[in-house]
Design an enzyme around this catalytic site. Structure first.
Site, PDB file in Angstrom:
ATOM      1  N   ASP A  39      36.329  75.380  46.149  1.00  0.00           N
ATOM      2  CA  ASP A  39      36.841  74.199  45.448  1.00  0.00           C
ATOM      3  C   ASP A  39      38.351  74.092  45.653  1.00  0.00           C
ATOM      4  O   ASP A  39      39.037  75.095  45.895  1.00  0.00           O
ATOM      5  CB  ASP A  39      36.494  74.233  43.945  1.00  0.00           C
TER       6      ASP A  39
ATOM      7  N   ASP B 183      44.591  77.253  50.447  1.00  0.00           N
ATOM      8  CA  ASP B 183      43.997  77.721  49.188  1.00  0.00           C
ATOM      9  C   ASP B 183      42.619  77.110  49.003  1.00  0.00           C
ATOM     10  O   ASP B 183      42.499  76.044  48.443  1.00  0.00           O
ATOM     11  CB  ASP B 183      44.922  77.351  48.023  1.00  0.00           C
TER      12      ASP B 183
ATOM     13  N   GLU C 108      37.070  77.798  40.740  1.00  0.00           N
ATOM     14  CA  GLU C 108      38.218  78.691  40.598  1.00  0.00           C
ATOM     15  C   GLU C 108      39.435  77.903  40.147  1.00  0.00           C
ATOM     16  O   GLU C 108      40.211  78.351  39.313  1.00  0.00           O
ATOM     17  CB  GLU C 108      38.524  79.396  41.932  1.00  0.00           C
ATOM     18  N   GLU C 109      39.596  76.713  40.698  1.00  0.00           N
ATOM     19  CA  GLU C 109      40.772  75.899  40.383  1.00  0.00           C
ATOM     20  C   GLU C 109      40.628  75.190  39.033  1.00  0.00           C
ATOM     21  O   GLU C 109      41.603  74.709  38.474  1.00  0.00           O
ATOM     22  CB  GLU C 109      41.008  74.850  41.485  1.00  0.00           C
TER      23      GLU C 109
HETATM   24 ZN    ZN Z   1      42.930  79.839  45.343  1.00  0.00          ZN
END
Ligand code: ZN
Length: 375
Positions: free
Chosen positions: A66, A97, A129-130
């Site tokens: 994500d 990222d 995760e974000e």
């Molecule tokens: Zn990351």
């Protein structure tokens, strides 16, 4: 191969919690190499758990597909999900990222025959995760622990590099706590101070204490705990009216020398010492973790020096990562990935050369760990 995979993944618009087909893409790649795949779904979030089982220790590669939103698209030099290649860089949200890191590890894996490994290799890839990070790695780790899975090593492909790939790796992260305070007062006319209870005046000595507090000195792995005020608001807009209340937001990034509970107690004591009527909310969004460098860290350091001919630095800097959830397994954790310079920004990009070197290092890690686990 790592450049192609990075582009393929970046072209899937996987803003949290949507994986937009990224997990299926990775799954198919791993299935071809003998991995057993399982999708673990929690709420709206899909997570991939994939493993190639061997006798010997278990290394997990941890990542997320994500990405954060793009921000104003018109400000990007190349469309954020284009994966545009200008000869030097690949552009796009998630290049750094952390789709680039995942692509490099996949590419490194394609250089070996997984049957030749002396250790088990697993993948945990999440799409949360974000965002809130509630239905991602944290739940997968709980599930694996419940099944009695023993994790020995974890490699996280999060961006860690400062200048040249591998110059900095992370073996821990600071904790983070968000605090929201409402100071309660009594609204009134500015000309009659005896009849008002001004929350702005009351917060001043409290802020003074908060900002001058030395929370800890840090330690050899962590910088001292730090606090930042992130928002303050009060007032009705008129010159002659004092406000009823004041709202304050602040965040602490903390070391392993202090706990979330200790921070909470200190803040509460400051408020009580000033006799401030208030409402307060503490949100501990990450506990700090530190992974003692042992065999796996040495393998990673050796691999970097073989590819890059320099010694890497160990650090515990940066924001939070899903490493904090893996820490629960007691495994040895290393975060090694590309540069973090452009992540989350407009025109996020990654150097093609960087992708190639990172793949070389990951490949070297697989070889070196294989050698270490040979007996
Ligand atoms: Zn990351």
């Amino acid at each position: 191969m790592e450049i192609q995979i990075t582009q393929d993944l970046v072209r899937k618009e996987s803003i949290t919690p949507n994986d937009a087909g990224c997990l299926k893409y990775i799954e198919e790649f791993l299935a071809k190499r003998g991995f057993v795949n399982e999708t673990l779904t929690y709420g709206r979030v899909k997570n991939l758990w994939s493993i190639n089982r061997k006798p010997g220790p278990l290394l997990i590669f941890l990542g997320h597909v994500d990405v954060v939103p793009t921000g104003p698209i018109e400000q990007w030099d190349h469309a954020p999900f284009s994966g545009h290649d200008d000869g030097t860089y690949i552009y796009g949200r998630g290049t750094g990222d952390m789709k680039g890191g995942i692509a490099c590890f996949m590419s490194a894996l394609s250089r070996i025959n997984p049957d030749d490994l002396n250790f088990s290799l697993g993948f945990i890839i999440t799409a949360d995760e974000e965002g809130p990070s509630r239905d991602g790695t944290v739940k997968v780790v709980d599930e694996l622990l419940q099944r009695g899975e023993v994790v020995d090593y974890c490699l996280i492909g999060e961006p860690s590099t400062i200048e040249t790939v591998g110059d900095n790796i992370r073996i821990g992260r600071r904790g983070s706590i968000n605090i929201e305070l409402e100071v309660l007062g009594k609204q009134g006319h500015a000309a009659y101070p005896a009849r008002v209870d001004n929350p702005i005046h009351k917060v001043v000595p409290f802020l003074d204490k908060l900002l001058s507090e030395v929370w800890d000195e840090g330690n050899e792995h962590f910088p001292p705990t730090s606090l930042q005020l992130t928002n303050i608001s009060a007032g009705v807009g008129a010159h002659n009216v004092t406000p009823n209340n004041l709202n304050l937001k602040f965040n602490l990034r903390f070391s392993t020398q202090i706990t979330g509970d200790e921070i909470q107690t200190k803040v509460t004591n400051f408020l009580e010492a000033e006799g401030i009527k208030h409402k307060i909310q503490f949100d501990l969004n990450a506990k700090p973790f530190y992974s003692e460098p042992k065999l796996f860290t040495e393998v990673v350091q050796k691999s970097i020096s073989e590819v890059q001919a320099f010694d890497t630095a160990l650090s515990c800097s940066g924001g939070t990562s899903d490493g904090r959830f893996m820490a629960k397994t007691g495994c040895e954790i290393v975060e090694l990935g590309p540069k973090f310079e452009t992540i989350h920004k407009i025109n996020e990009k990654i150097e093609k050369e960087e992708l190639e070197r990172l793949t070389d290092i990951y490949y070297q890690i697989l070889l070196n760990l294989n050698e270490e686990t040979n007996n």
